[in-house]
Design a protein around this motif. Structure first.
Motif, mmCIF file in Angstrom:
data_model
loop_
_atom_site.group_PDB
_atom_site.id
_atom_site.type_symbol
_atom_site.label_atom_id
_atom_site.label_comp_id
_atom_site.label_asym_id
_atom_site.label_seq_id
_atom_site.Cartn_x
_atom_site.Cartn_y
_atom_site.Cartn_z
ATOM 1 N N SER A 48 0.808 -1.218 0.000
ATOM 2 C CA SER A 48 0.000 0.000 0.000
ATOM 3 C C SER A 48 0.833 1.256 0.000
ATOM 4 O O SER A 48 0.347 2.336 -0.294
ATOM 5 C CB SER A 48 -0.933 0.023 1.224
ATOM 6 O OG SER A 48 -0.170 0.091 2.402
ATOM 7 N N HIS A 49 2.137 1.130 0.337
ATOM 8 C CA HIS A 49 2.998 2.310 0.403
ATOM 9 C C HIS A 49 4.045 2.338 -0.699
ATOM 10 O O HIS A 49 4.908 3.205 -0.702
ATOM 11 C CB HIS A 49 3.724 2.374 1.753
ATOM 12 C CG HIS A 49 2.801 2.687 2.875
ATOM 13 N ND1 HIS A 49 3.233 2.765 4.165
ATOM 14 C CD2 HIS A 49 1.465 2.922 2.914
ATOM 15 C CE1 HIS A 49 2.214 3.038 4.970
ATOM 16 N NE2 HIS A 49 1.143 3.137 4.230
ATOM 17 N N HIS B 164 5.013 2.972 -4.532
ATOM 18 C CA HIS B 164 4.394 3.722 -5.611
ATOM 19 C C HIS B 164 5.385 3.974 -6.737
ATOM 20 O O HIS B 164 6.584 4.098 -6.517
ATOM 21 C CB HIS B 164 3.880 5.081 -5.122
ATOM 22 C CG HIS B 164 2.975 4.976 -3.943
ATOM 23 N ND1 HIS B 164 1.684 4.564 -4.026
ATOM 24 C CD2 HIS B 164 3.217 5.198 -2.618
ATOM 25 C CE1 HIS B 164 1.132 4.552 -2.828
ATOM 26 N NE2 HIS B 164 2.042 4.934 -1.958
ATOM 27 N N CYS C 254 -7.454 8.639 6.885
ATOM 28 C CA CYS C 254 -7.388 7.322 6.264
ATOM 29 C C CYS C 254 -7.368 7.499 4.749
ATOM 30 O O CYS C 254 -7.468 8.622 4.241
ATOM 31 C CB CYS C 254 -8.571 6.449 6.690
ATOM 32 S SG CYS C 254 -10.177 7.088 6.145
ATOM 33 N N SER C 255 -7.266 6.410 4.032
ATOM 34 C CA SER C 255 -7.157 6.485 2.571
ATOM 35 C C SER C 255 -8.348 7.191 1.935
ATOM 36 O O SER C 255 -8.204 7.844 0.893
ATOM 37 C CB SER C 255 -7.005 5.074 1.989
ATOM 38 O OG SER C 255 -5.785 4.492 2.410
ATOM 39 N N ILE D 48 -7.853 10.911 1.179
ATOM 40 C CA ILE D 48 -6.795 11.367 0.278
ATOM 41 C C ILE D 48 -7.309 12.273 -0.835
ATOM 42 O O ILE D 48 -6.684 13.306 -1.126
ATOM 43 C CB ILE D 48 -6.003 10.162 -0.273
ATOM 44 C CG1 ILE D 48 -5.161 9.554 0.866
ATOM 45 C CG2 ILE D 48 -5.112 10.573 -1.442
ATOM 46 C CD1 ILE D 48 -4.376 8.325 0.478
ATOM 47 N N ALA E 16 -1.445 12.028 -4.418
ATOM 48 C CA ALA E 16 -2.209 10.981 -3.740
ATOM 49 C C ALA E 16 -1.275 9.895 -3.212
ATOM 50 O O ALA E 16 -1.441 9.402 -2.084
ATOM 51 C CB ALA E 16 -3.246 10.384 -4.696
ATOM 52 N N GLU F 183 -0.646 8.788 0.663
ATOM 53 C CA GLU F 183 -0.787 7.382 1.050
ATOM 54 C C GLU F 183 0.469 6.883 1.748
ATOM 55 O O GLU F 183 0.409 6.205 2.773
ATOM 56 C CB GLU F 183 -1.077 6.528 -0.187
ATOM 57 C CG GLU F 183 -1.304 5.051 0.117
ATOM 58 C CD GLU F 183 -2.567 4.794 0.918
ATOM 59 O OE1 GLU F 183 -2.479 4.090 1.947
ATOM 60 O OE2 GLU F 183 -3.638 5.302 0.535
ATOM 61 N N MET G 171 0.682 7.892 5.464
ATOM 62 C CA MET G 171 -0.315 7.458 6.441
ATOM 63 C C MET G 171 0.365 6.827 7.656
ATOM 64 O O MET G 171 -0.101 6.991 8.782
ATOM 65 C CB MET G 171 -1.297 6.471 5.788
ATOM 66 C CG MET G 171 -2.323 7.156 4.913
ATOM 67 S SD MET G 171 -3.454 8.210 5.879
ATOM 68 C CE MET G 171 -4.193 9.196 4.569
#
Length: 448
Positions: A24-25, A27, A407-408, A411, A438, A442, A445
C-alpha cells in the motif's frame, strides 16, 4: 565528478531501502518533465529580511525602540494564553517604563482563520495605530502582519492581497506602520519573513499573504522566552525549522523558476533556492541536528533552547527568500481538514494539528520523491541528520497521518486542498501530478 555520482547513487539506494516496502505504500511516480525553454525563467534573486536583534533579556529594549520610532499609539497583539505568561509581561514592563501608550489585542487564534484575521484587522482599523508589536508564535506574528497591512490599506478587500489562485495576489504598494515581532517559539521564523498564513474556512485549506512589504521592521529574539515552552510545542516548532531548512535547500533553483517577472515588483517572495539562502538553510540544519533533541528533552537546557531560537531565524532568512515546497503545500489541508485531533501541550478549545507536525509527517515521503532530481543536496542533508525517518522516530513523532485520524478515504480531499498551493508546490524540484500527490499522502499514512 565520479565520486560525486557515487555518493548520489548511494543516497538513492539508502532512500529506497528506508522507504516503506509494503504494497500500500509502494508507488511509481510520474516521470520528470523537460527543463523550461531558455529565456522563460528568472535570472536574478533578491534577499529581504527584517532587522534582527538577539540576546537574553533584550525584550526590555522594546519600549526604547518605540520611543525612537516616535510611536504615539501602539497595538500589542498576542493570544489569550501568552497574555498571562512572562514574555508578554516583559514587553508590558518595558512599555510602562518608557511611557508608551498602547492597546492590547489578545484574541489571536492559534492557527488563524480568515475570520480571526478579519477580527484583528477590524480592531486595528478602529485603533488607528502608528506602530505594532506582536508577541507570540507564528500565529500572532502573522495575524499582526495582516492587521497592519489592511489597516494601512483600508479600502482594500480581504482577497486583494491573498495569494492566487484563492485570492488576487495583488502587490502591496501602500506604506505600512512599523511592526516589532517578539517570537516566543523556535519554529516559524515569521519575525524574518513577509508571509502571513491562515486557514480559509470556506475551502478548508490554508493559504496566506506573501509580500516583502509586510515583513516586520524588527525581530527581537530573546531566548528567555523559549524556556516556558512545553515539550511538544518545542518539538513541533523544531520540526517547522527542520522542514523550512530542508525544503528551501532542495527547492527548485531560482534561475529555473518561471515565469520571468516583468518587473522587480512582480518577483515573488519565494524565489527558489539561491546561494545566500543555502548558507542559512544548511547552518539551521546543523543546529537542528545538534540541539533539537536536547531542547525537547530538557527544558532547563538553555544552550539548546537558545540555539533553536536562533535556528528558527536562520531558517526563516533562508526560506523567506528561497521558499518551501511540497511538505508545506501538503501540510495546509492536513491542518485545514482536521477532525478531532488535539495535540498534547496546546491549550486550545478547538481541534488542532500544529503546523510543524502537519509539515513533518510527509517529509520522508516527499524527500524520497524529490531526491532523484537534486541528489547531492539530499545527500548533504542526510549526512547532517542521519536518516530522517529514524530522526522522527527518536523524537516520538506521531506515526503518520493515520495517527491524526486520516485514512485512505480522505486522500482525494487532501489532494484537492493541496492543488491551490501553487505558490509553494511549484518550487518542488520535481513537478507532481494529482496521482503523485495521492501517492505521497498514502505513503505518509504511517511512518514506521
Amino acid at each position: 565528478m565520479a565520486a560525486g555520482r557515487e555518493r548520489a547513487a548511494r543516497l538513492l539506494r539508502q532512500l529506497q531501502l528506508a522507504a516503506c516496502r509494503c504494497p500500500s505504500h509502494s508507488h511509481t511516480f510520474s516521470q520528470v518533465p523537460e527543463q523550461p525553454a531558455p529565456g522563460s525563467t528568472d535570472y536574478a534573486f533578491e534577499m529581504a529580511i527584517s532587522n534582527i536583534r538577539y540576546g537574553e533579556g533584550v525584550t526590555k529594549e522594546i519600549g526604547m525602540d518605540l520611543q525612537n520610532l516616535g510611536a504615539r499609539r501602539v497595538c500589542l497583539m498576542t493570544d489569550t494564553n501568552l497574555s498571562q505568561l512572562p514574555p508578554v509581561k516583559a514587553v508590558l514592563d518595558s512599555l510602562a517604563k518608557h511611557g508608551i501608550n498602547f492597546e492590547m489585542y489578545n484574541n489571536v487564534r492559534v492557527e488563524p482563520t480568515d475570520q480571526s484575521f478579519l477580527d484583528a484587522i477590524e480592531f486595528a482599523k478602529k485603533g488607528e495605530f502608528d506602530a505594532y508589536v506582536a508577541v507570540g508564535g507564528g500565529s500572532v506574528m502573522d495575524t499582526c502582519k495582516a492587521a497592519n497591512l489592511y489597516a494601512s490599506s483600508p479600502a482594500s478587500h480581504f482577497l486583494d492581497y491573498v495569494n492566487a489562485p484563492i485570492g488576487k495576489g495583488q502587490p502591496v504598494t501602500v506604506p505600512l506602520k512599523p511592526l516589532i515581532a517578539v517570537p516566543t517559539t523556535a519554529g516559524t521564523g515569521s519575525e524574518t519573513t513577509g508571509v502571513a498564513i491562515f486557514d480559509f474556512k470556506e475551502l478548508k485549506v490554508k493559504t496566506g499573504i506573501a509580500s516583502r512589504a509586510i515583513k516586520p521592521t524588527l525581530g527581537i529574539i530573546d531566548p528567555l522566552h523559549t524556556l516556558s515552552m512545553p515539550e511538544r510545542v518545542v518539538a513541533n516548532s523544531g520540526f517547522d525549522v527542520l522542514c523550512h531548512a530542508l525544503e528551501s535547500y532542495t527547492a527548485l533553483p531560482y534561475d529555473q523558476r518561471s515565469p520571468r517577472p516583468a518587473s522587480p515588483l512582480a518577483r515573488p517572495a519565494y524565489q527558489g533556492s539561491n546561494p545566500i539562502s543555502d548558507v542559512w538553510a544548511l547552518h539551521a540544519l546543523r543546529i537542528v541536528a545538534k540541539y533539537l533533541k536536547r531542547a525537547i528533552r530538557n527544558p532547563e537546557d538553555r544552550e539548546a533552547r537558545a540555539s533553536m531560537h536562533l535556528a528558527s531565524a536562520f531558517a526563516g532568512i533562508g526560506f523567506g527568500n528561497a521558499g518551501v515546497h511540497l511538505c508545506h503545500g501538503m501540510s495546509y489541508p492536513i491542518s485545514g481538514l482536521v477532525k478531532t485531533y488535539k495535540a498534547k501541550d496546546y491549550n486550545v478549545d478547538h481541534s488542532l494539528v500544529p503546523h510543524g507536525l502537519s509539515v513533518v509527517l510527509t517529509s520522508p515521503a516527499v524527500f524520497a520523491f524529490t531526491a532523484q532530481i537534486r541528489p547531492e543536496r539530499h545527500l548533504e542533508a542526510a549526512e547532517i541528520l542521519d536518516t530522517l525517518r529514524k530522526f522522527l522516530f527518536d523524537l516520538d513523532v506521531d506515526d503518520g497521518l493515520a495517527a491524526l485520524g486520516y485514512c485512505s478515504a480522505d486522500i482525494p480531499a487532501l489532494v484537492r486542498g493541496t492543488l491551490p498551493q501553487e505558490r509553494v508546490t511549484k518550487l518542488s524540484p520535481r513537478p507532481q501530478t494529482e496521482e503523485d500527490l495521492a501517492a505521497l499522502f498514502e505513503a505518509s499514512m504511517r511512518l514506521y
